[in-house]
Design an enzyme around this catalytic site. Structure first.
Site, PDB file in Angstrom:
ATOM      1  N   GLU A 198       0.878  -1.170   0.000  1.00 42.92           N
ATOM      2  CA  GLU A 198       0.000   0.000   0.000  1.00 42.92           C
ATOM      3  C   GLU A 198       0.912   1.215   0.000  1.00 42.92           C
ATOM      4  O   GLU A 198       1.749   1.350   0.883  1.00 42.92           O
ATOM      5  CB  GLU A 198      -0.919  -0.003   1.220  1.00 42.92           C
ATOM      6  CG  GLU A 198      -1.973  -1.099   1.193  1.00 42.92           C
ATOM      7  CD  GLU A 198      -2.816  -1.103  -0.067  1.00 42.92           C
ATOM      8  OE1 GLU A 198      -2.917  -0.060  -0.738  1.00 42.92           O
ATOM      9  OE2 GLU A 198      -3.358  -2.170  -0.410  1.00 42.92           O
ATOM     10  N   CYS A 246      -1.930   8.828   3.572  1.00 47.14           N
ATOM     11  CA  CYS A 246      -1.985   8.422   2.161  1.00 47.14           C
ATOM     12  C   CYS A 246      -3.331   8.807   1.572  1.00 47.14           C
ATOM     13  O   CYS A 246      -3.449   8.992   0.366  1.00 47.14           O
ATOM     14  CB  CYS A 246      -1.757   6.927   2.054  1.00 47.14           C
ATOM     15  SG  CYS A 246      -2.897   5.983   3.066  1.00 47.14           S
TER      16      CYS A 246
HETATM   17  P1  NAD Z   1       8.873   4.940   3.554  1.00 46.67           P
HETATM   18  O1  NAD Z   1       8.611   4.287   2.231  1.00 46.67           O
HETATM   19  O2  NAD Z   1      10.009   5.863   3.637  1.00 46.67           O
HETATM   20  O3  NAD Z   1       9.128   3.813   4.665  1.00 46.67           O
HETATM   21  C1  NAD Z   1       8.183   2.798   4.909  1.00 46.67           C
HETATM   22  C2  NAD Z   1       8.887   1.626   5.572  1.00 46.67           C
HETATM   23  O4  NAD Z   1       9.800   1.035   4.657  1.00 46.67           O
HETATM   24  C3  NAD Z   1       9.717   2.009   6.798  1.00 46.67           C
HETATM   25  O5  NAD Z   1       9.581   1.001   7.781  1.00 46.67           O
HETATM   26  C4  NAD Z   1      11.123   2.059   6.247  1.00 46.67           C
HETATM   27  O6  NAD Z   1      12.127   1.882   7.231  1.00 46.67           O
HETATM   28  C5  NAD Z   1      11.091   0.890   5.271  1.00 46.67           C
HETATM   29  N1  NAD Z   1      12.107   0.928   4.223  1.00 46.67           N
HETATM   30  C6  NAD Z   1      12.764   2.000   3.725  1.00 46.67           C
HETATM   31  N2  NAD Z   1      13.615   1.616   2.734  1.00 46.67           N
HETATM   32  C7  NAD Z   1      13.466   0.282   2.603  1.00 46.67           C
HETATM   33  C8  NAD Z   1      14.046  -0.692   1.750  1.00 46.67           C
HETATM   34  N3  NAD Z   1      14.960  -0.378   0.835  1.00 46.67           N
HETATM   35  N4  NAD Z   1      13.652  -1.988   1.860  1.00 46.67           N
HETATM   36  C9  NAD Z   1      12.716  -2.344   2.775  1.00 46.67           C
HETATM   37  N5  NAD Z   1      12.125  -1.461   3.626  1.00 46.67           N
HETATM   38  C10 NAD Z   1      12.495  -0.167   3.541  1.00 46.67           C
HETATM   39  O7  NAD Z   1       7.489   5.637   3.996  1.00 46.67           O
HETATM   40  P2  NAD Z   1       7.194   6.533   5.280  1.00 46.67           P
HETATM   41  O8  NAD Z   1       7.862   7.862   5.091  1.00 46.67           O
HETATM   42  O9  NAD Z   1       7.455   5.774   6.522  1.00 46.67           O
HETATM   43  O10 NAD Z   1       5.600   6.738   5.149  1.00 46.67           O
HETATM   44  C11 NAD Z   1       5.022   7.691   4.318  1.00 46.67           C
HETATM   45  C12 NAD Z   1       4.530   7.048   3.021  1.00 46.67           C
HETATM   46  O11 NAD Z   1       3.656   5.976   3.317  1.00 46.67           O
HETATM   47  C13 NAD Z   1       3.719   7.998   2.150  1.00 46.67           C
HETATM   48  O12 NAD Z   1       4.098   7.864   0.803  1.00 46.67           O
HETATM   49  C14 NAD Z   1       2.282   7.519   2.342  1.00 46.67           C
HETATM   50  O13 NAD Z   1       1.410   7.829   1.277  1.00 46.67           O
HETATM   51  C15 NAD Z   1       2.480   6.063   2.511  1.00 46.67           C
HETATM   52  N6  NAD Z   1       1.349   5.434   3.197  1.00 46.67           N
HETATM   53  C16 NAD Z   1       0.485   4.667   2.469  1.00 46.67           C
HETATM   54  C17 NAD Z   1      -0.625   4.091   3.079  1.00 46.67           C
HETATM   55  C18 NAD Z   1      -1.574   3.235   2.278  1.00 46.67           C
HETATM   56  O14 NAD Z   1      -2.274   2.424   2.882  1.00 46.67           O
HETATM   57  N7  NAD Z   1      -1.657   3.372   0.969  1.00 46.67           N
HETATM   58  C19 NAD Z   1      -0.851   4.295   4.447  1.00 46.67           C
HETATM   59  C20 NAD Z   1       0.043   5.087   5.160  1.00 46.67           C
HETATM   60  C21 NAD Z   1       1.145   5.647   4.528  1.00 46.67           C
END
Ligand code: NAD
Length: 460
Positions: free
Chosen positions: A232, A266
């Site tokens: 997501e 999001c």
């Molecule tokens: P992010 O993508 O920076 O991080 C998300 C997670 O991924 C964290 O736990 C991070 O440590 C991990 N991560 C980072 N790099 C990685 C890699 N290379 N491999 C594996 N894991 C890795 O996102 P964020 O800043 O924590 O959250 C904000 C984003 O989340 C926004 O884009 C928002 O739209 C999205 N979001 C989506 C939903 C949905 O249901 N569609 C809900 C909430 C947030």
């Protein structure tokens, strides 16, 4: 000798000098070991039976409820979530655990007639083994819970890797969950990308929520490994306002979806599409809403828009708006917090970055549309497809719009943010990959179907 990884400091976004915790990344080997322990624990967790799983999940729901005030305060302090929203998130978290506490008693398959001769044909859904969960910081209790609860209900064990910015929340949630479960059924691993990648390399199924950039890479790796994956990701959600809408009410919903939790959802609204004569009155009503919207300390129960999560997010937000005279703007408080003033802008050139990329801050673009078809075209013109809100007093726009809007969710006369926990949640295009989260859809994701053919050994 390799240098130890730099610890991440989780800070209070409203008062960055207030450090909640230091996050020392646990490293890839510790993640692999956690997955191995979870794999060893999984047959016992599944074999313990439906009643044990149901009771454990009910106990977690009760423990979340008992700690509700403390958990809400922690979300306010660690991720800057306004108190009213933090309380709602905790209530939702408890409801999610309670909802999935019934799931172990649900049927797991079906019985079919044999095509020829006597026998029984059965289908039965079985858990994958170890579910790896990678989560963002913006819903620090609800998102880990709406992944872990269905995974556990279905008989998987779980390893959670939360965002470093939400580590204190994750630790407290893990403590609550851990008290109700046998050893190894739920493990928290803290850290950043390295730990996420290690989980991706070892789990038997992977559920990710976060940015589209990271999610797309996660999907690619998981697919190459051949494990079930759901992601997501981001959104660039539209609110469509028809001329027959109650404009004042619509503007209230839209302002809260733009600026609630500083737009860090999001499902926040980033584009406001005014159809025909709705444009003038909506512009005025939105300006008034933003002018009076409560921006400030997230610990104040009246606050709608608190700070952004960090300094980088605040600087990125300022850069995204640079040179754009806002049509309407709120006021950011002075002080040490990472605050930003919510804004609505208009008359952007086609292809402007605010019309293509998620900013994850309290801003939206107001766009005119000739008619409903034009509004649908504009809504669908971005790479994302998470949620659309439609504001109208009539049924026509709803009936015509529903099937043409290329988003995973549509909300009528409601803010784009705020989807019920027992319904499937997710988006199309760059917003989502794989089966939906929440509701019954999640139980399908955390299991795979087996087909059993039972025939008699002897003819009668
Ligand atoms: P992010 O993508 O920076 O991080 C998300 C997670 O991924 C964290 O736990 C991070 O440590 C991990 N991560 C980072 N790099 C990685 C890699 N290379 N491999 C594996 N894991 C890795 O996102 P964020 O800043 O924590 O959250 C904000 C984003 O989340 C926004 O884009 C928002 O739209 C999205 N979001 C989506 C939903 C949905 O249901 N569609 C809900 C909430 C947030």
């Amino acid at each position: 000798m390799t240098a130890a990884p730099t610890p991440f400091l989780s800070r209070n976004p409203a008062d960055p000098a207030d450090i909640l915790t230091e996050v020392a990344p646990v490293g890839a080997d510790a993640v692999a070991a956690a997955v191995e322990r979870a794999r060893a624990a999984q047959p016992g967790w599944l074999g313990g039976g439906a009643a044990a799983r149901s009771a454990a999940l009910s106990a977690i729901a009760a423990a979340v409820e008992a700690a509700a005030a403390e958990l809400a305060d922690l979300a306010v302090r660690e991720v800057g979530k306004p108190l009213a929203e933090a309380r709602a998130e905790v209530a939702r978290t408890a409801a999610v655990w309670r909802y999935y506490a019934q799931a172990p008693y649900e049927p797991t398959g079906a019985v079919h007639e044999s095509a020829a001769g006597p026998g029984l044909l059965l289908t039965r859904r079985r858990p994958h083994g170890v579910a790896g969960l990678i989560t963002p910081w913006n819903f620090p209790f609800a998102i880990p819970s709406w992944k872990a609860a269905p995974a556990l209900a279905a008989g998987n064990t779980v390893v959670l890797k939360p965002a470093p910015e939400a580590t204190a929340c994750a630790r407290r949630l893990a403590e609550i969950i851990g008290q109700a479960l046998p050893e190894g059924a739920f493990t928290l691993v803290t850290g950043g990308p390295e730990e996420g990648e290690a989980l991706l390399a070892t789990a038997d199924a992977l559920s990710f929520t976060g940015s589209t950039t990271v999610g797309t890479a996660v999907v690619r790796t998981a697919t190459a490994r051949g494990i079930p994956v759901q992601a997501e990701m981001g959104g660039l959600n539209a609110a469509i306002v028809l001329p027959d809408a109650d404009i004042a009410r619509a503007a209230g919903h839209i302002a809260s979806a733009i600026a609630g939790y500083a737009g860090q959802k999001c499902t926040a609204t980033s584009r406001v599409i005014a159809v025909g004569a709705a444009l003038g009155p909506l512009r005025e009503a939105l300006a008034e809403e933003l002018r009076t919207l409560a921006v400030g300390d997230p610990a104040d129960p009246a606050t709608v828009c608190g700070p952004l999560i960090g300094e980088r997010a605040r600087d990125r937000f300022a850069a995204a708006l640079e040179g754009l005279p806002p049509l309407a703007a709120g006021t950011a408080p002075d002080g040490p917090g990472w605050y930003a003033a919510p804004a609505v802008v208009e008359k952007l050139p086609e292809g402007h970055h605010l019309l293509r990329e998620e900013v994850f801050g309290p801003v939206a673009v107001l766009l005119p549309a000739d008619d409903l078809a034009d509004a649908v075209r504009i809504t669908n013109s971005v790479p994302y497809g998470l949620v659309t809100s439609v504001h109208t007093a009539g049924l026509d726009a709803v009936l015509h719009g529903l099937d043409r809007l290329d988003t995973g969710m549509v909300r009528v006369n409601a803010p784009s943010a705020g989807v019920d926990f027992h319904l499937p949640f997710g988006g199309t295009k760059a917003s989502g990959h794989g089966p939906r989260e929440q509701g019954r859809a999640a139980l399908e994701f955390y299991t795979s179907s087996r087909t059993y053919t039972l025939t008699p050994a002897h003819t009668m």
